[in-house]
Design an enzyme around this catalytic site. Sequence first.
Site, PDB file in Angstrom:
ATOM      1  N   ALA A  35       0.922  -1.322  -0.158  1.00  0.00           N
ATOM      2  CA  ALA A  35       0.020  -0.112   0.192  1.00  0.00           C
ATOM      3  C   ALA A  35       0.887   1.415   0.004  1.00  0.00           C
ATOM      4  O   ALA A  35       0.293   2.257  -0.349  1.00  0.00           O
ATOM      5  CB  ALA A  35      -0.898   0.005   1.299  1.00  0.00           C
ATOM      6  N   LYS A  36       2.181   0.975   0.255  1.00  0.00           N
ATOM      7  CA  LYS A  36       3.105   2.170   0.049  1.00  0.00           C
ATOM      8  C   LYS A  36       2.469   3.392   1.071  1.00  0.00           C
ATOM      9  O   LYS A  36       2.769   4.672   0.467  1.00  0.00           O
ATOM     10  CB  LYS A  36       3.572   2.427  -1.338  1.00  0.00           C
ATOM     11  CG  LYS A  36       4.128   1.495  -1.887  1.00  0.00           C
ATOM     12  CD  LYS A  36       4.653   1.671  -3.324  1.00  0.00           C
ATOM     13  CE  LYS A  36       5.320   0.740  -3.973  1.00  0.00           C
ATOM     14  NZ  LYS A  36       4.558  -0.353  -4.195  1.00  0.00           N
ATOM     15  N   ARG A  37       2.247   3.148   2.249  1.00  0.00           N
ATOM     16  CA  ARG A  37       1.471   4.334   2.877  1.00  0.00           C
ATOM     17  C   ARG A  37       2.758   5.211   3.495  1.00  0.00           C
ATOM     18  O   ARG A  37       3.668   4.684   3.919  1.00  0.00           O
ATOM     19  CB  ARG A  37       0.639   3.944   4.068  1.00  0.00           C
ATOM     20  CG  ARG A  37      -0.523   3.127   3.479  1.00  0.00           C
ATOM     21  CD  ARG A  37      -1.605   3.864   2.710  1.00  0.00           C
ATOM     22  NE  ARG A  37      -2.696   3.390   2.656  1.00  0.00           N
ATOM     23  CZ  ARG A  37      -3.303   3.067   1.379  1.00  0.00           C
ATOM     24  NH1 ARG A  37      -2.513   3.229   0.121  1.00  0.00           N
ATOM     25  NH2 ARG A  37      -4.646   2.442   1.589  1.00  0.00           N
TER      26      ARG A  37
END
Length: 279
Positions: A96-98
């Site tokens: 999700a590369k938050r």
Amino acid sequence: MNEPFGARLRRAMDERGPLCVGIDPHAALLAEWGLADDVAGLERFSRTVVEAVADRVAVVKPQSAFFERFGSRGIAVLEQTVAAARAAGALVVMDAKRGDIGSTMAAYAESFLRPDAPLYSDALTVSPYLGYGSLKPAVDLARESGCGLFVLALTSNPEGGEVQHAVREDGRTVGATVLARLAAENAGAEPLGSFGAVVGATLGDLSAYDLGINGPLLAPGIGAQGAAPADLPRVFGSALRDVVPNVSRGVLRHGPDVSALRGSADRFADEIRSVLAAA
């Protein structure tokens, strides 16, 4: 608290091999499988991939964006996919590369790393480019819950270099600084730390970087992006044993036939094992 992610990952890699298979149901792949670009197609695709590989590979990595684009019904499919993959014995890395600050970063962490969350995963990909310290809520919750993080450090996309290779006042690149911070997070962890880096398998010689972070190195780029298992020793050197090579399209293009998907995943896993044994 659960057993730390790093320990669970090391055991899964030893038992199943280090392969990670991405679950990337983008529109082109759905079409190649003869599926409609809708929630029903998304569900069929994801269920088939889990059925094919989650009982044999160490890690699966759903790309959240391809589920989010269908709204709440797509997120429901993502919840089902995560639960089914974990039930089959695979570790789930939520891609999700938050990355954010303060309470927002804490909320992102709670979405994926809190054990009672619907999208609870074994690990989460995160971005440190609001400052590594902005990841503290995720680091703290990961430690508490026994989860892991994969922090973007040296990515394979051409645009990444303008940030990751930028040189700080102390003479180190930003990417090298991220790696050093991860090494500090993993200090003393056995058999493997839970805080990993994303390092592209397509980057070539990385001997200028210290990849010995005592944590896993998630390595996208195997297969369709041009890297092969045979390239891994040249890229990762002495850190090779901690590499988790990711293959997405290289496996997924063999669907929707379950046996073909399994065969492709098995071939990649066997090739990676051979590379490790020869190194």
